[in-house]
Design a protein around this motif. Structure first.
Motif, PDB file in Angstrom:
ATOM      1  N   ASP A 242      60.633  41.622  58.866  1.00 29.29           N
ATOM      2  CA  ASP A 242      60.094  42.845  58.257  1.00 29.29           C
ATOM      3  C   ASP A 242      59.991  42.771  56.742  1.00 29.29           C
ATOM      4  OD1 ASP A 242      59.905  44.067  60.775  1.00 29.29           O
ATOM      5  OD2 ASP A 242      62.021  44.665  60.687  1.00 29.29           O
ATOM      6  N   TYR A 243      60.288  41.597  56.191  1.00 32.96           N
ATOM      7  CA  TYR A 243      60.228  41.493  54.732  1.00 32.96           C
ATOM      8  C   TYR A 243      58.830  41.043  54.307  1.00 32.96           C
ATOM      9  CZ  TYR A 243      61.600  40.867  49.911  1.00 32.96           C
ATOM     10  OH  TYR A 243      61.678  40.991  48.543  1.00 32.96           O
ATOM     11  N   VAL A 244      57.966  42.018  54.080  1.00 31.76           N
ATOM     12  CA  VAL A 244      56.587  41.769  53.645  1.00 31.76           C
ATOM     13  C   VAL A 244      56.322  42.652  52.427  1.00 31.76           C
ATOM     14  CG1 VAL A 244      54.144  41.863  54.251  1.00 31.76           C
ATOM     15  CG2 VAL A 244      55.843  41.233  55.991  1.00 31.76           C
ATOM     16  N   VAL A 245      56.061  42.024  51.299  1.00 29.52           N
ATOM     17  CA  VAL A 245      55.825  42.761  50.053  1.00 29.52           C
ATOM     18  C   VAL A 245      54.711  42.075  49.285  1.00 29.52           C
ATOM     19  CG1 VAL A 245      56.832  43.657  47.916  1.00 29.52           C
ATOM     20  CG2 VAL A 245      58.295  43.300  49.923  1.00 29.52           C
ATOM     21  N   SER A 246      53.770  42.858  48.833  1.00 34.09           N
ATOM     22  CA  SER A 246      52.711  42.296  47.980  1.00 34.09           C
ATOM     23  C   SER A 246      52.516  43.180  46.759  1.00 34.09           C
ATOM     24  CB  SER A 246      51.389  42.183  48.751  1.00 34.09           C
ATOM     25  OG  SER A 246      50.872  43.469  49.034  1.00 34.09           O
ATOM     26  N   THR A 247      51.934  42.597  45.754  1.00 33.20           N
ATOM     27  CA  THR A 247      51.550  43.343  44.560  1.00 33.20           C
ATOM     28  C   THR A 247      50.040  43.409  44.531  1.00 33.20           C
ATOM     29  OG1 THR A 247      53.451  42.511  43.312  1.00 33.20           O
ATOM     30  CG2 THR A 247      51.660  43.462  42.050  1.00 33.20           C
ATOM     31  N   TRP A 248      49.506  44.618  44.608  1.00 33.19           N
ATOM     32  CA  TRP A 248      48.070  44.727  44.420  1.00 33.19           C
ATOM     33  C   TRP A 248      47.772  45.227  43.015  1.00 33.19           C
ATOM     34  CZ3 TRP A 248      47.487  49.753  43.288  1.00 33.19           C
ATOM     35  CH2 TRP A 248      48.121  50.751  44.054  1.00 33.19           C
ATOM     36  N   TYR A 249      46.650  44.785  42.507  1.00 34.12           N
ATOM     37  CA  TYR A 249      46.164  45.212  41.197  1.00 34.12           C
ATOM     38  C   TYR A 249      44.858  45.964  41.417  1.00 34.12           C
ATOM     39  CZ  TYR A 249      49.644  41.799  39.808  1.00 34.12           C
ATOM     40  OH  TYR A 249      50.823  41.110  39.664  1.00 34.12           O
ATOM     41  N   SER A 250      44.624  46.961  40.599  1.00 30.66           N
ATOM     42  CA  SER A 250      43.554  47.897  40.944  1.00 30.66           C
ATOM     43  C   SER A 250      42.913  48.514  39.712  1.00 30.66           C
ATOM     44  CB  SER A 250      44.152  49.015  41.802  1.00 30.66           C
ATOM     45  OG  SER A 250      45.224  49.621  41.078  1.00 30.66           O
ATOM     46  N   MET A 251      41.817  49.203  39.953  1.00 29.40           N
ATOM     47  CA  MET A 251      41.127  49.928  38.897  1.00 29.40           C
ATOM     48  C   MET A 251      41.021  51.400  39.276  1.00 29.40           C
ATOM     49  SD  MET A 251      37.284  49.446  37.324  1.00 29.40           S
ATOM     50  CE  MET A 251      37.578  47.757  36.834  1.00 29.40           C
ATOM     51  N   PHE A 252      41.351  52.238  38.300  1.00 27.55           N
ATOM     52  CA  PHE A 252      41.200  53.678  38.450  1.00 27.55           C
ATOM     53  C   PHE A 252      40.386  54.209  37.277  1.00 27.55           C
ATOM     54  CE2 PHE A 252      45.211  52.638  40.495  1.00 27.55           C
ATOM     55  CZ  PHE A 252      45.262  53.450  41.623  1.00 27.55           C
ATOM     56  N   ALA A 253      39.747  55.346  37.480  1.00 27.03           N
ATOM     57  CA  ALA A 253      39.066  56.060  36.402  1.00 27.03           C
ATOM     58  C   ALA A 253      39.825  57.352  36.142  1.00 27.03           C
ATOM     59  CB  ALA A 253      37.629  56.378  36.798  1.00 27.03           C
ATOM     60  N   PRO A 254      39.888  57.800  34.882  1.00 25.73           N
ATOM     61  CA  PRO A 254      40.491  59.109  34.628  1.00 25.73           C
ATOM     62  C   PRO A 254      39.762  60.189  35.426  1.00 25.73           C
ATOM     63  CG  PRO A 254      40.151  57.921  32.566  1.00 25.73           C
ATOM     64  CD  PRO A 254      39.442  57.148  33.639  1.00 25.73           C
ATOM     65  N   ALA A 255      40.503  61.144  35.975  1.00 21.79           N
ATOM     66  CA  ALA A 255      39.891  62.234  36.727  1.00 21.79           C
ATOM     67  C   ALA A 255      38.829  62.916  35.869  1.00 21.79           C
ATOM     68  CB  ALA A 255      40.952  63.246  37.144  1.00 21.79           C
TER      69      ALA A 255
END
Length: 320
Positions: A242-255
């Motif tokens: 059950d040890y599954v960990v990832s780091t995702w990187y992403s893009m957001f825009a200000p609301a």
């Protein structure tokens, strides 16, 4: 819709459509809430260069590290929603709501989810001069025999590096001291220098050091082995299913960023991610090329906020 409503809609929509057609007409900023040299940088900078090439305007990185990425997130949330500031977030920002009680932004409400840029498994790496273990079994035995003797670096309290360590401790009944840094770059520097013993790190920053023989990889926290370090087994292979960990990187825009501009950015980002140049960089750093944008990506953000809230409660993790 009545004729009058249609007319009003067209009148309101026309300026936004024109703005999207003209965007960008000046440099665009990617606000990176971590110091230079970390995993976020490893993906944001190649993407910025590719978008500069595609759109003919300069895309620049503004590094604003501190408080596990929340300082930069706060700044991004307050940025003008005009399409010229975009927030480069990470999994860490879905952990922050459970760790920081007085955030002046809401990752689910203060931003518009644009796209997941990369998804990188975590890897447990040790400084071979400080930790004798060379595989997951030896590592677990060493930690059980020496509770509190060893320490692990993280990119900051409340980051996925931190919670990956706490999750490992929960699942194995071990105790390893947490040492927070102001970003993955500084943490990696001290791990290489022997100031700390080990790190639950994103593969993007660790793979080059593993392949150079400077760090030893104990196991990868993914469902399958990584093409970046194919000889390193997964934690599942090592007995932690059950040890599954990832780091995702992403893009957001200000609301409040106009939807036509957000939609145009989604198209351009997907185009960039599918270029051979970026695909090669992503693969080298152990990342898949995600196809998760808009509302679908927003659902992933909400799911991760819930998941990490549970881990924080079970571990009793606090800001150091």
């Amino acid at each position: 819709m009545s004729t009058l409503k249609k007319a009003l809609f067209l009148v309101c929509a026309a300026p936004l459509a024109v703005a999207a057609q003209e965007w960008p007409n000046k440099p665009v900023t990617f606000l990176n809430p971590f110091p230079a040299g970390g995993g976020t940088d490893a993906f944001a900078r190649p993407l910025a260069a590719q978008l500069t090439e595609q759109l003919g305007k300069q895309f620049v990185i503004d590094n604003r590290g501190g408080a596990g990425g929340t300082v930069g997130a706060s700044m991004a949330a307050k940025a003008a929603p005009d399409g010229y500031t975009w927030f480069i977030g990470a999994t860490h920002h879905t952990i922050a709501p459970s760790m920081y009680k007085n955030l002046d932004y809401d990752i689910e409400k203060s931003f518009i989810p644009v796209a997941m840029l990369a998804n990188v498994p975590q890897v447990l790496v040790v400084n071979p001069q400080r930790v004798s273990a060379r595989n997951a079994k030896e590592f677990l035995e060493l930690m059980k025999k020496n509770p509190g003797k060893y320490n692990f670096a993280s990119a900051g309290s409340g980051t996925v590096h931190h919670l990956a360590g706490e999750l490992y401790k929960i699942q194995t009944g071990t105790f390893i001291t947490h040492i927070p840094y102001r970003g993955a770059g500084p943490a990696m520097n001290d791990l290489l220098a022997g100031q700390v013993d080990l790190e639950f790190d994103g593969l993007a920053t660790s793979a080059p050091q593993i392949n150079a023989g400077k760090l030893v990889a104990i196991a990868v926290a993914s469902n399958k082995r990584s093409t970046a370090i194919p000889n390193v087994p997964t934690f599942q292979e090592a007995g932690l299913p059950d040890y599954v960990v990832s780091t995702w990187y992403s893009m957001f825009a200000p609301a409040g960023t106009p939807k036509p501009i957000v939609d145009k950015m989604i198209v351009e980002v997907q185009k960039a991610l599918n270029t051979p140049k970026l695909k090669a960089i992503w693969e080298k750093q152990g990342s898949e090329t995600p196809n998760l944008t808009g509302e679908a990506f927003g659902k992933q953000v909400s799911a991760d906020v819930a998941r990490w809230s549970t881990v924080v409660k079970k571990s009793g993790a606090q800001l150091d």
